[in-house]
Write an enzyme that holds these catalytic residues in place. Sequence first.
Site, PDB file in Angstrom:
ATOM      1  N   LYS A   1       7.293   2.683   1.647  1.00  0.00           N
ATOM      2  CA  LYS A   1       6.478   1.601   0.926  1.00  0.00           C
ATOM      3  C   LYS A   1       4.954   1.639   0.884  1.00  0.00           C
ATOM      4  O   LYS A   1       4.371   1.832   1.988  1.00  0.00           O
ATOM      5  CB  LYS A   1       6.784   0.041   1.514  1.00  0.00           C
ATOM      6  CG  LYS A   1       6.260  -1.139   0.548  1.00  0.00           C
ATOM      7  CD  LYS A   1       6.742  -2.514   1.215  1.00  0.00           C
ATOM      8  CE  LYS A   1       6.224  -3.497   0.360  1.00  0.00           C
ATOM      9  NZ  LYS A   1       6.884  -4.863   0.774  1.00  0.00           N
TER      10      LYS A   1
ATOM     11  N   ASP B   1      14.624 -10.664  -6.786  1.00  0.00           N
ATOM     12  CA  ASP B   1      14.487  -9.323  -6.732  1.00  0.00           C
ATOM     13  C   ASP B   1      14.100  -9.101  -5.187  1.00  0.00           C
ATOM     14  O   ASP B   1      13.997  -8.164  -4.737  1.00  0.00           O
ATOM     15  CB  ASP B   1      13.263  -8.787  -7.598  1.00  0.00           C
ATOM     16  CG  ASP B   1      11.835  -9.456  -7.576  1.00  0.00           C
ATOM     17  OD1 ASP B   1      11.874 -10.949  -7.754  1.00  0.00           O
ATOM     18  OD2 ASP B   1      10.873  -8.789  -7.006  1.00  0.00           O
ATOM     19  N   ASN B   2      13.922 -10.289  -4.407  1.00  0.00           N
ATOM     20  CA  ASN B   2      13.391 -10.158  -2.995  1.00  0.00           C
ATOM     21  C   ASN B   2      14.790 -10.699  -2.304  1.00  0.00           C
ATOM     22  O   ASN B   2      14.743 -11.117  -1.049  1.00  0.00           O
ATOM     23  CB  ASN B   2      12.469 -10.952  -2.699  1.00  0.00           C
ATOM     24  CG  ASN B   2      11.109 -10.150  -3.348  1.00  0.00           C
ATOM     25  OD1 ASN B   2      11.080  -9.120  -3.527  1.00  0.00           O
ATOM     26  ND2 ASN B   2      10.012 -11.037  -3.336  1.00  0.00           N
TER      27      ASN B   2
ATOM     28  N   ASP C   1      -0.667  -0.105  -8.613  1.00  0.00           N
ATOM     29  CA  ASP C   1      -1.209   1.159  -8.232  1.00  0.00           C
ATOM     30  C   ASP C   1      -0.052   1.976  -7.303  1.00  0.00           C
ATOM     31  O   ASP C   1      -0.305   2.939  -7.206  1.00  0.00           O
ATOM     32  CB  ASP C   1      -2.444   1.214  -7.536  1.00  0.00           C
ATOM     33  CG  ASP C   1      -2.509   0.149  -6.302  1.00  0.00           C
ATOM     34  OD1 ASP C   1      -1.187  -0.234  -6.031  1.00  0.00           O
ATOM     35  OD2 ASP C   1      -3.669  -0.007  -5.715  1.00  0.00           O
TER      36      ASP C   1
HETATM   37  P1  AMP Z   1       7.060  -8.573  -4.809  1.00  0.00           P
HETATM   38  O1  AMP Z   1       6.827  -9.903  -5.200  1.00  0.00           O
HETATM   39  O2  AMP Z   1       5.793  -8.216  -3.723  1.00  0.00           O
HETATM   40  O3  AMP Z   1       8.260  -8.479  -4.384  1.00  0.00           O
HETATM   41  O4  AMP Z   1       6.863  -7.492  -5.900  1.00  0.00           O
HETATM   42  C1  AMP Z   1       7.387  -7.760  -7.111  1.00  0.00           C
HETATM   43  C2  AMP Z   1       7.201  -6.505  -8.147  1.00  0.00           C
HETATM   44  O5  AMP Z   1       6.081  -5.916  -8.215  1.00  0.00           O
HETATM   45  C3  AMP Z   1       8.210  -5.426  -7.535  1.00  0.00           C
HETATM   46  O6  AMP Z   1       8.696  -4.691  -8.689  1.00  0.00           O
HETATM   47  C4  AMP Z   1       7.268  -4.698  -6.645  1.00  0.00           C
HETATM   48  O7  AMP Z   1       7.699  -3.350  -6.691  1.00  0.00           O
HETATM   49  C5  AMP Z   1       5.980  -4.902  -7.634  1.00  0.00           C
HETATM   50  N1  AMP Z   1       4.840  -4.259  -6.867  1.00  0.00           N
HETATM   51  C6  AMP Z   1       4.223  -5.239  -5.957  1.00  0.00           C
HETATM   52  N2  AMP Z   1       3.030  -4.540  -5.425  1.00  0.00           N
HETATM   53  C7  AMP Z   1       2.867  -3.415  -6.309  1.00  0.00           C
HETATM   54  C8  AMP Z   1       1.805  -2.545  -6.293  1.00  0.00           C
HETATM   55  N3  AMP Z   1       0.618  -2.334  -5.484  1.00  0.00           N
HETATM   56  N4  AMP Z   1       2.050  -1.104  -7.180  1.00  0.00           N
HETATM   57  C9  AMP Z   1       3.012  -1.372  -8.033  1.00  0.00           C
HETATM   58  N5  AMP Z   1       3.937  -2.239  -7.921  1.00  0.00           N
HETATM   59  C10 AMP Z   1       3.840  -3.232  -7.088  1.00  0.00           C
HETATM   60 MG    MG Z   2       9.706  -7.384  -3.932  1.00  0.00          MG
END
Ligand code: AMP
Ligand code: MG
Length: 535
Positions: free
Chosen positions: A132, A279-280, A144
Amino acid sequence: MKNTLKLSLQELVFDNRFIDRLPADPVLKNSRRQVKNACFSFVEPTKVSNPSLVVASTEMLEELNLDKQLMHDDEFIQLFVGNKLLPGMSAYAMCYGGHQFGNWAGQLGDGRAIILGDVITQNNKRWSLQLKGAGPTPYSRTADGLAVLRSSLREFLCSEAMFHLGVPTTRALTLALTGEKVVRDMFYDGHLENELGAVVCRVAPSFTRFGNFQILSAQNDVNNLKKLLDYTIETDFPHLNLSDENSYLTWFKEVCTTTADMVIHWMRVGFVHGVMNTDNMSILGLTIDYGPYGWLEDYDPGWTPNTTDANGRRYRFENQSEIALWNLLQLAEAIYPLINDTAPLEKILQHYRDYYQQQWNNMMAAKLGFAHSSGEIEKLISKLFKLLEEIETDMTLFFRGLSELELVELDIMDDLILHGIFDKAWYRSEQVDEYYLTQFKSWLRSYKECAVASNLSELDRKQQMNKVNPKYVLRNYLAQQAIDKANEGDYSMVHELLDVLRKPYDDQPEKEIYSAKRPEWARHRAGCSMLSCSS
Ligand code: AMP
Ligand code: MG
């Protein structure tokens, strides 16, 4: 049986059947795009300049049959930041969609996670290795693909702490600095800062989420949806029989049960996930994606640590079960084209609440030391929550305190004894007035009556309680202190915390300070009481 034979990295055995059996995105270029009719995209991690290991989980190394000494090797570090791949590895990012805060968000996918492959251990267990923060993928959208030390430490420490607490979770093998800076706006208020870039190697039997099914369903790709579900049942639910005509429904029922079980564990230990988007949600009922999560300190069912959710508080502590059910409904809708009948899916979903309630009653009874729940115990529990909410009371310390109390001596118990035990849990001494103590003692007498009626001995009560009520959890302020030090290059507190949290149910007299309630300075401090999604 534990196998003691230790392997070198080259001896790890990989079986990457997710990519062997499921449709790949045909485009190989690492460009951000919408991916159709595929479960994943091949993508290489981005190489980094100067990696260094911050911490590794010795338990996870052991699980993979790897020698602990390996963590000091340069090859090990290069591998777990993505600078190198082993023969047998094949790097890819998963395609998934999801509902974020209740709204369909379309394609999300592994935007900064890259799976390296699935290790099959000598005990025939499957462990998917995932980096990650190892650079952009086709799913990175406008971000990014990177991660910073602050959030990576929170993920590493919490997932290992949850494991030791007995909560189903993804694991963490390593956390390494990349040697590069990453720009973040921590509170989305225009204050950009250069933070230390980091990569966590996460480990789980499978990283499949509800969203992996949702994205194919949203594309009306029933053919691949079926492939993914058949693959999932065969690989991740091998005890189910795919040739059974009801296998999809049996599978869905199991996902509902394991999801409910996971939330019950969260409620038991006072964990708030903070971003329960679909998605989580892991298909295996594992706690996944440690973002702006938090631990309840004073018992406040309406609390959420996530500043992005401050208004609606959708993901507050008390709402986690209902949100899990809402997410399961989205999963049911996603697999509906493979079942074509709403009635059996609805029946399974209707059963969720009864199952959850029953398990919750049992879990709460266990927190009070009882082997089973009963009508009387349920009444006792609801009165207790009113008391806990009435004045600021630390949930974790309250239950540990309750096990210290000698119920047999209740009739001669004076206020000093109660203060001696519960001052650790009460945040504001001025709230503990005579009126409150009278109510509390009355509750204690009812508790004692229930214990007597259940033939519960004092020794059994204490022992049972201390198995389910942790003494040590990753308190928000402790995590923040460890982060502050680590940002200065001092990892001593990271190691200390990891060590204490290995035995969260044990009294560790020399580590008492890590069980202390949140100090006043941390009440409103960023990172200690509130977090954003920035990571
Ligand atoms: P999360 O809510 O953190 O689970 O993220 C939601 C979505 O955003 C997922 O598809 C993650 O892979 C993407 N995501 C979160 N942070 C980043 C990052 N810094 N760069 C690329 N994708 C991100
Ligand atoms: Mg996620």
